[in-house]
Every structure is written in structure tokens, then in C-alpha cells.
Design a protein around this motif. Structure first.
Motif, PDB file in Angstrom:
ATOM      1  N   THR A  26       9.553   2.704 -16.291  1.00 51.12           N
ATOM      2  CA  THR A  26      10.851   2.370 -15.721  1.00 51.12           C
ATOM      3  C   THR A  26      10.616   1.646 -14.406  1.00 51.12           C
ATOM      4  O   THR A  26       9.504   1.591 -13.898  1.00 51.12           O
ATOM      5  CB  THR A  26      11.681   3.636 -15.472  1.00 51.12           C
ATOM      6  OG1 THR A  26      10.924   4.528 -14.651  1.00 51.12           O
ATOM      7  CG2 THR A  26      12.038   4.328 -16.771  1.00 51.12           C
ATOM      8  N   LEU A  27      11.663   1.088 -13.832  1.00 46.15           N
ATOM      9  CA  LEU A  27      11.513   0.442 -12.538  1.00 46.15           C
ATOM     10  C   LEU A  27      11.373   1.493 -11.443  1.00 46.15           C
ATOM     11  O   LEU A  27      10.559   1.355 -10.532  1.00 46.15           O
ATOM     12  CB  LEU A  27      12.721  -0.461 -12.260  1.00 46.15           C
ATOM     13  CG  LEU A  27      12.603  -1.366 -11.022  1.00 46.15           C
ATOM     14  CD1 LEU A  27      11.425  -2.317 -11.163  1.00 46.15           C
ATOM     15  CD2 LEU A  27      13.889  -2.147 -10.811  1.00 46.15           C
ATOM     16  N   LEU A 158      17.930   1.479 -19.702  1.00 44.92           N
ATOM     17  CA  LEU A 158      18.116   0.253 -20.484  1.00 44.92           C
ATOM     18  C   LEU A 158      17.043  -0.779 -20.139  1.00 44.92           C
ATOM     19  O   LEU A 158      16.522  -1.473 -21.013  1.00 44.92           O
ATOM     20  CB  LEU A 158      19.506  -0.331 -20.214  1.00 44.92           C
ATOM     21  CG  LEU A 158      20.699   0.528 -20.647  1.00 44.92           C
ATOM     22  CD1 LEU A 158      22.002  -0.073 -20.117  1.00 44.92           C
ATOM     23  CD2 LEU A 158      20.755   0.662 -22.162  1.00 44.92           C
ATOM     24  N   PHE A 159      16.704  -0.879 -18.859  1.00 47.94           N
ATOM     25  CA  PHE A 159      15.714  -1.852 -18.420  1.00 47.94           C
ATOM     26  C   PHE A 159      14.355  -1.589 -19.059  1.00 47.94           C
ATOM     27  O   PHE A 159      13.696  -2.505 -19.536  1.00 47.94           O
ATOM     28  CB  PHE A 159      15.594  -1.832 -16.897  1.00 47.94           C
ATOM     29  CG  PHE A 159      14.561  -2.772 -16.364  1.00 47.94           C
ATOM     30  CD1 PHE A 159      14.841  -4.125 -16.206  1.00 47.94           C
ATOM     31  CD2 PHE A 159      13.295  -2.315 -16.028  1.00 47.94           C
ATOM     32  CE1 PHE A 159      13.882  -4.998 -15.730  1.00 47.94           C
ATOM     33  CE2 PHE A 159      12.327  -3.184 -15.545  1.00 47.94           C
ATOM     34  CZ  PHE A 159      12.625  -4.532 -15.397  1.00 47.94           C
ATOM     35  N   LYS A 160      13.938  -0.335 -19.057  1.00 45.36           N
ATOM     36  CA  LYS A 160      12.602  -0.043 -19.585  1.00 45.36           C
ATOM     37  C   LYS A 160      12.535  -0.271 -21.092  1.00 45.36           C
ATOM     38  O   LYS A 160      11.457  -0.479 -21.637  1.00 45.36           O
ATOM     39  CB  LYS A 160      12.192   1.389 -19.252  1.00 45.36           C
ATOM     40  CG  LYS A 160      12.790   2.456 -20.142  1.00 45.36           C
ATOM     41  CD  LYS A 160      12.113   3.799 -19.882  1.00 45.36           C
ATOM     42  CE  LYS A 160      12.650   4.864 -20.814  1.00 45.36           C
ATOM     43  NZ  LYS A 160      12.016   6.171 -20.619  1.00 45.36           N
ATOM     44  N   PHE A 193      18.779  -7.390 -10.747  1.00 45.42           N
ATOM     45  CA  PHE A 193      17.994  -8.588 -10.468  1.00 45.42           C
ATOM     46  C   PHE A 193      16.675  -8.570 -11.229  1.00 45.42           C
ATOM     47  O   PHE A 193      16.156  -9.628 -11.600  1.00 45.42           O
ATOM     48  CB  PHE A 193      17.772  -8.729  -8.963  1.00 45.42           C
ATOM     49  CG  PHE A 193      18.927  -9.378  -8.256  1.00 45.42           C
ATOM     50  CD1 PHE A 193      18.879 -10.709  -7.884  1.00 45.42           C
ATOM     51  CD2 PHE A 193      20.081  -8.666  -7.983  1.00 45.42           C
ATOM     52  CE1 PHE A 193      19.943 -11.324  -7.247  1.00 45.42           C
ATOM     53  CE2 PHE A 193      21.167  -9.254  -7.342  1.00 45.42           C
ATOM     54  CZ  PHE A 193      21.102 -10.590  -6.974  1.00 45.42           C
ATOM     55  N   ALA A 194      16.140  -7.376 -11.471  1.00 47.06           N
ATOM     56  CA  ALA A 194      14.943  -7.269 -12.309  1.00 47.06           C
ATOM     57  C   ALA A 194      15.259  -7.699 -13.741  1.00 47.06           C
ATOM     58  O   ALA A 194      14.458  -8.382 -14.395  1.00 47.06           O
ATOM     59  CB  ALA A 194      14.416  -5.838 -12.289  1.00 47.06           C
ATOM     60  N   ALA A 195      16.438  -7.318 -14.241  1.00 47.31           N
ATOM     61  CA  ALA A 195      16.852  -7.713 -15.593  1.00 47.31           C
ATOM     62  C   ALA A 195      17.041  -9.224 -15.687  1.00 47.31           C
ATOM     63  O   ALA A 195      16.640  -9.849 -16.674  1.00 47.31           O
ATOM     64  CB  ALA A 195      18.142  -6.979 -15.970  1.00 47.31           C
ATOM     65  N   LEU A 344       5.621  -7.366  -8.811  1.00 51.99           N
ATOM     66  CA  LEU A 344       7.087  -7.372  -8.795  1.00 51.99           C
ATOM     67  C   LEU A 344       7.654  -6.183  -9.557  1.00 51.99           C
ATOM     68  O   LEU A 344       8.661  -5.593  -9.158  1.00 51.99           O
ATOM     69  CB  LEU A 344       7.611  -8.672  -9.398  1.00 51.99           C
ATOM     70  CG  LEU A 344       7.424  -9.945  -8.558  1.00 51.99           C
ATOM     71  CD1 LEU A 344       7.814 -11.165  -9.377  1.00 51.99           C
ATOM     72  CD2 LEU A 344       8.256  -9.878  -7.286  1.00 51.99           C
ATOM     73  N   LEU A 345       7.008  -5.833 -10.680  1.00 48.38           N
ATOM     74  CA  LEU A 345       7.514  -4.774 -11.541  1.00 48.38           C
ATOM     75  C   LEU A 345       6.814  -3.439 -11.298  1.00 48.38           C
ATOM     76  O   LEU A 345       6.950  -2.523 -12.104  1.00 48.38           O
ATOM     77  CB  LEU A 345       7.366  -5.177 -13.014  1.00 48.38           C
ATOM     78  CG  LEU A 345       8.185  -6.394 -13.439  1.00 48.38           C
ATOM     79  CD1 LEU A 345       7.818  -6.828 -14.849  1.00 48.38           C
ATOM     80  CD2 LEU A 345       9.680  -6.104 -13.341  1.00 48.38           C
TER      81      LEU A 345
END
Length: 428
Positions: A26-27, A158-160, A193-195, A344-345
């Protein structure tokens, strides 16, 4: 003997569930999001109710029947959230209980429990993004997840799972609702913003620019990580001039991501000669910003990209200077072969000090594992950027007051122990 075997089996299942969660990045870290603590409390609750859990499930199944007039009380839903297994029947029962509890006469609820964050932690633990997103949008649960913590937990889940469009949809919903009078909660905007960065399309870039303009108009300042995502997206979309302007927003220019993005933006602008002072500043420092153990201050992919532009520039003095700096950087181990994307991630794993830390502790109850009792505590939000802590996990569940980043208490104690006052180390 049978009880011990059953307990061992339960612990094995819990470890398997935890390994499922830890296998996906995950972030935000699981500790920062309160999932590690949730899993520990959950394991204890399962052990304590192993003899009565099935009877409880049967009773709740009767209570949620449409023909039943029985009510689902706060303690009932609490228990079900903790003991629910990653199985269809349990998750269906939990969903029915949430809906009945949510739609009961609100006058019957006197506590300040916020179930949304803890339900989202459960679905994150099980890695069920589609199911969590469906619950979040269910009209029968409208308002159930109206906490900033719930939004961020869902967006991170959701992002991960690479559901980037759904992350943007969550963001649109919170902007419309303005939960706690906040349009741009910083922890959520970072995931957004990562998405956008991961989508890396012209449409994503257009949305990114639009969001930044809206935040500027509202006087909202993006955090560094979010700006870095926007900068790299601008570079990827061949907009280095915008990337350079965005970098000026960042106060600390010595971060490895910022420094490399600066060089990358200048290279893409065709200004390789202007990037050399950034490289030179690292070797001219008596105390390099990054030691050999930490890894180099510059990334090989960025140096390679800059070299391409140096060759294109075809100026003898610039070429000689670049080669000299590059050799010194390599000799001093100031270049590392890691991708900019990995920085970044990189997982965010900082527990902020009070009151911001309240976001990461957000939940519906406090529980002391030593006595197995629930404690209801209410916390009012403080300051514009703070988050509602009503019903947050107690610090004894893992967030000890002594772990606060504010070192004032330790400083005062040492000062009392030293008659001559604090030393230099105390003031740093």
C-alpha cells in the motif's frame, strides 16, 4: 487438549490472513493505518469468544431477518467486526448487520462510535477492494463511512490493487460531501496524486492540473510526496516546464526525490548545463547529505538521462565538467542504481505527533487487551488540518504516549536530572 488445538488453529488462520495483507504494498504502511493493531485486537477477541461465536452468529442471523423486530446493538456489531472471517457467509452477515444498525432509529444510539474506519481495516486485512468499494457506495449505508479515515483506508486499498479510477471516484465523492468541512484532506490527496501518476495519461495529467488549480484557489498546500507525483507525471507527459514550476513549491530541496526530479526536469528542458551545479553541490559539501550506508544522493537513470542531454548540447566545457563530476560521484558511492519510481512509491511509515496522529488511530472504540474491556472515549477535532478522533483506538493498543514525536517530556526530564541545564544533544 481440544481447546489448545483449536486455539493453535485460530492463530494459524490469523497468521495466514496477515500474510495475505503483507504480500501487497500500500502507499501507507499497515502500522500507520492502524491495521496491525486491529489485527492484534481481532486475534484476541476471536480467542476469547471461540466457545460462543457460532451461537452469536446464529442469533444475529435471526436478528437481521426482514421479519425480525430485534435490534442490532452497538456491542453486537463491534463483536461481529472483530470475529468475522474472510468467508462469504460471515461477510454477508456483517453487511446485513451494518445496514440494520445504520437504519435503526438513531435515537437509540447514544455513543460516539465510528464503525467505518474499522470495517475498512477489516476489508483491507482481507484485501477485498471490490467488496469494500461496493459497501462504500451502497445507498443503504449512506453516511456510514463518512469519516476521513474511512476514505483514506479505502483509497489506499484501491490503490494497492491498481484500481486507480476508483480512487478518483472516492476523491470526487469526498469533495462533494466535504466531510468535516474538508475538500482536500492531505492524506487522501497524496493517494489521489499517486493514482494519477500511475495512470500516466493525458487525461490524468489534465485532472492533476485541475486539482492543483482548485487547491491553489482554496489556499491549500500540497504535501511534498503529492507534489513529487505531480512533477513526475508532468515530466512523463512532456511538460517539464510545469514540473520545474511545481518543484519550486517544495520547501526542502535536499530530499533525494526532489533533487533528482530537479535534474530530470532541467534535462528535459534542454538545460543540461544548469543541472551541473546540483551535482556539484553534493561533492562540494564537507558533509554529504547522504552517507555511503544510505545510498547515493543521485540515481543512475537520472544521471544517464542528463548525459544524453550533455551529448546533445555538444559544448566542450560542459562535457568535461560533467564527466569530472560523474567520476567523483561514482568514486564516492553517491550514485545508486535504484529507480526513481521506487522512491516515489516508497511506503509511508511515519506516525505523526498529536493531533495529526489521530487520523491514523481513527476507529470506533478503544480496547485494552489486558482486561478485554471496551472503553468509549470521545475526541473533538482540533485545528483545521486535524481529524475526528471520536472513538479512536486507545494508545495502549500500540500508540504509547511515550512514542510521541514531541520530545518535550523527555527533554524536561533530562533537564531536571542535570543541575547545569541541558547539553547540546538535548537541544538538537
Amino acid at each position: 487438549m481440544f481447546a489448545r488445538c483449536l486455539t493453535s488453529a485460530i492463530k494459524l488462520v490469523q497468521r495466514q490472513q496477515s500474510s495475505i495483507f503483507s504480500g501487497v504494498r500500500t502507499l501507507y504502511s499497515s502500522t500507520m493505518m492502524g491495521i496491525d493493531n486491529f489485527a492484534q485486537v481481532r486475534e484476541l477477541q476471536i480467542e476469547q469468544t471461540q466457545d460462543t461465536a457460532e451461537r452469536f452468529r446464529t442469533k444475529m442471523g435471526e436478528f437481521v431477518d426482514p421479519s425480525s423486530t430485534n435490534l442490532v446493538f452497538t456491542e453486537d456489531l463491534k463483536l461481529m467486526v472483530y470475529i468475522a472471517a474472510n468467508e462469504k457467509d460471515d461477510l454477508m452477515l456483517l453487511e446485513k448487520m451494518m445496514k440494520k444498525f445504520h437504519n435503526q432509529n438513531k435515537e437509540l444510539r447514544f455513543g460516539t462510535f465510528s464503525f467505518g474506519p474499522v470495517v475498512m481495516r477489516l476489508y483491507t486485512l482481507f484485501n477485498l477492494p471490490h467488496e469494500a468499494f461496493k459497501l462504500f457506495k451502497d445507498p443503504d449505508l449512506n453516511g456510514f463511512f463518512d469519516q476521513i479515515t474511512s476514505f483514506v483506508l479505502l483509497a489506499d486499498l484501491l490503490f494497492k490493487n491498481e484500481m486507480y479510477e476508483e480512487v478518483l471516484e472516492v476523491y470526487k465523492i469526498i469533495q462533494d460531501k466535504q466531510i468535516q468541512n474538508m475538500r482536500f484532506p492531505k492524506n487522501l490527496t497524496t493517494v489521489v496524486f499517486a493514482a494519477l501518476y500511475k495512470l500516466n495519461t493525458p487525461e490524468a495529467f489534465e485532472k492533476c492540473v485541475g486539482y492543483i488549480k482548485e487547491m491553489d484557489e482554496a489556499g491549500h498546500q500540497l504535501v511534498r510526496r503529492a507534489v513529487c507525483f505531480a512533477v513526475k507525471l508532468a515530466i512523463n507527459q512532456n511538460k517539464p516546464e510545469l514540473a520545474k514550476e511545481l518543484l519550486a513549491r517544495i520547501r526542502g530541496q535536499n530530499y533525494i526525490t526532489v533533487k533528482n526530479l530537479q535534474i530530470l526536469a532541467l534535462a528535459n528542458l534542454g538545460r543540461a548545463d544548469d543541472a551541473l551545479p546540483l551535482l556539484r553541490s553534493e561533492i562540494d559539501n564537507d558533509v554529504p547529505s547522504r552517507s555511503r550506508d544510505q545510498g547515493g544522493a543521485f540515481l543512475q537513470e537520472v544521471i544517464d538521462r542528463l548525459e544524453e542531454e550533455v551529448v546533445k548540447l555538444d559544448q566542450k566545457e560542459v562535457t568535461i565538467e560533467f564527466n569530472r563530476i560523474k567520476e567523483i560521484l561514482n568514486q564516492n558511492a553517491l550514485v545508486q542504481d535504484k529507480s526513481l519510481d521506487s522512491f516515489l512509491l516508497a511506503e509511508i511509515n511515519i506516525i505523526p505527533s498529536t493531533p495529526e496522529r489521530s487520523f491514523f488511530e481513527g476507529g470506533f472504540n478503544t480496547r485494552n487487551p489486558r482486561d478485554g474491556k471496551y472503553q468509549d472515549r470521545g475526541f473533538a477535532p482540533r485545528g483545521r488540518d486535524s481529524y475526528d478522533r471520536r472513538g479512536s483506538f486507545d494508545r495502549r493498543d500500540g500508540y504509547d504516549r511515550r512514542d510521541n514525536f514531541d520530545r518535550r517530556d523527555n527533554f524536561d526530564r533530562r533537564r531536571r536530572e542535570r543541575p547545569n541545564g541541558p547539553g547540546l544533544r538535548d537541544l538538537v
